[in-house]
Design a protein around this motif. Sequence first.
Motif, PDB file in Angstrom:
ATOM      1  N   ALA A  32     -27.165 -23.901 -11.581  1.00  0.00           N
ATOM      2  CA  ALA A  32     -27.318 -23.312 -10.238  1.00  0.00           C
ATOM      3  C   ALA A  32     -26.449 -22.063 -10.101  1.00  0.00           C
ATOM      4  O   ALA A  32     -26.877 -21.067  -9.500  1.00  0.00           O
ATOM      5  CB  ALA A  32     -26.944 -24.334  -9.166  1.00  0.00           C
ATOM      6  N   CYS A  33     -25.255 -22.075 -10.682  1.00  0.00           N
ATOM      7  CA  CYS A  33     -24.372 -20.907 -10.652  1.00  0.00           C
ATOM      8  C   CYS A  33     -24.989 -19.753 -11.434  1.00  0.00           C
ATOM      9  O   CYS A  33     -24.973 -18.602 -10.983  1.00  0.00           O
ATOM     10  CB  CYS A  33     -22.999 -21.268 -11.207  1.00  0.00           C
ATOM     11  N   VAL A  58     -20.944 -15.106  -5.150  1.00  0.00           N
ATOM     12  CA  VAL A  58     -21.071 -16.217  -6.101  1.00  0.00           C
ATOM     13  C   VAL A  58     -19.789 -17.042  -6.145  1.00  0.00           C
ATOM     14  O   VAL A  58     -19.835 -18.276  -6.152  1.00  0.00           O
ATOM     15  CB  VAL A  58     -21.453 -15.702  -7.505  1.00  0.00           C
ATOM     16  N   SER A  59     -18.633 -16.382  -6.160  1.00  0.00           N
ATOM     17  CA  SER A  59     -17.376 -17.146  -6.228  1.00  0.00           C
ATOM     18  C   SER A  59     -17.149 -17.965  -4.964  1.00  0.00           C
ATOM     19  O   SER A  59     -16.579 -19.054  -5.030  1.00  0.00           O
ATOM     20  CB  SER A  59     -16.187 -16.223  -6.504  1.00  0.00           C
ATOM     21  N   ASP A  60     -17.604 -17.470  -3.815  1.00  0.00           N
ATOM     22  CA  ASP A  60     -17.482 -18.250  -2.583  1.00  0.00           C
ATOM     23  C   ASP A  60     -18.355 -19.504  -2.642  1.00  0.00           C
ATOM     24  O   ASP A  60     -17.989 -20.547  -2.111  1.00  0.00           O
ATOM     25  CB  ASP A  60     -17.879 -17.414  -1.366  1.00  0.00           C
ATOM     26  N   GLU A  61     -19.498 -19.388  -3.288  1.00  0.00           N
ATOM     27  CA  GLU A  61     -20.421 -20.517  -3.353  1.00  0.00           C
ATOM     28  C   GLU A  61     -20.036 -21.541  -4.418  1.00  0.00           C
ATOM     29  O   GLU A  61     -20.159 -22.748  -4.194  1.00  0.00           O
ATOM     30  CB  GLU A  61     -21.843 -20.018  -3.619  1.00  0.00           C
ATOM     31  N   MET A  67     -17.804 -19.983 -12.012  1.00  0.00           N
ATOM     32  CA  MET A  67     -18.421 -18.671 -12.217  1.00  0.00           C
ATOM     33  C   MET A  67     -17.926 -18.057 -13.530  1.00  0.00           C
ATOM     34  O   MET A  67     -18.722 -17.565 -14.334  1.00  0.00           O
ATOM     35  CB  MET A  67     -18.104 -17.738 -11.054  1.00  0.00           C
ATOM     36  N   LEU A  68     -16.620 -18.122 -13.782  1.00  0.00           N
ATOM     37  CA  LEU A  68     -16.070 -17.539 -15.010  1.00  0.00           C
ATOM     38  C   LEU A  68     -16.515 -18.319 -16.238  1.00  0.00           C
ATOM     39  O   LEU A  68     -16.740 -17.734 -17.299  1.00  0.00           O
ATOM     40  CB  LEU A  68     -14.552 -17.465 -14.919  1.00  0.00           C
TER      41      LEU A  68
END
Length: 172
Positions: A32-33, A58-61, A67-68
């Motif tokens: 999903a990310c 993206v990082s907030d979600e 993410m990384l």
Amino acid sequence: MNHTPVYIYPAEYAREHGELEAYRASSKADIACKEAIEAAIRDHYRNNRLDISCVKQVSDEFGCERMLRVLANTVRQKDWDGRISHDNKAWAQTIPIYANPDGWGQDRNVYFVVESHPGLTDLFVTQARKEYAKEQDNPKERNSVLAKLRKPKAESSIKAPSPKAKGQELEP
């Protein structure tokens, strides 16, 4: 925000340790990310420019850690691509991504590889690394027990009773 914990170990390890549910949930969140990164790049690329707000979206979600991880996996899977910078390739090697073969020998990690244009993906990775470094340099004060423990003790809100408490009048 997706609060699924990041599970970094392969399926075989998860099976041996009775952690398949955590592995599966984390794998679904990784995919999903990856899809959110692709959508963010698609939605924020205009006039030959990638708007940096796509990284924050993206990082907030999903959180920076996931993410990384997805970005590092993507860069490692595309190590042959010259459109990804050497700095990002070197950085990706520092993030632990374990080989995760399925029963036929295929790598399950390919399921969370960002398939956007490699040049745009490289820009996204660079910006994500900058944002993460900024966050590490200036951590936000969070409402956590550790943050509360680090703060100097303020005056106690509990006060000792005054000598003239109700019902206990002192005689002169």
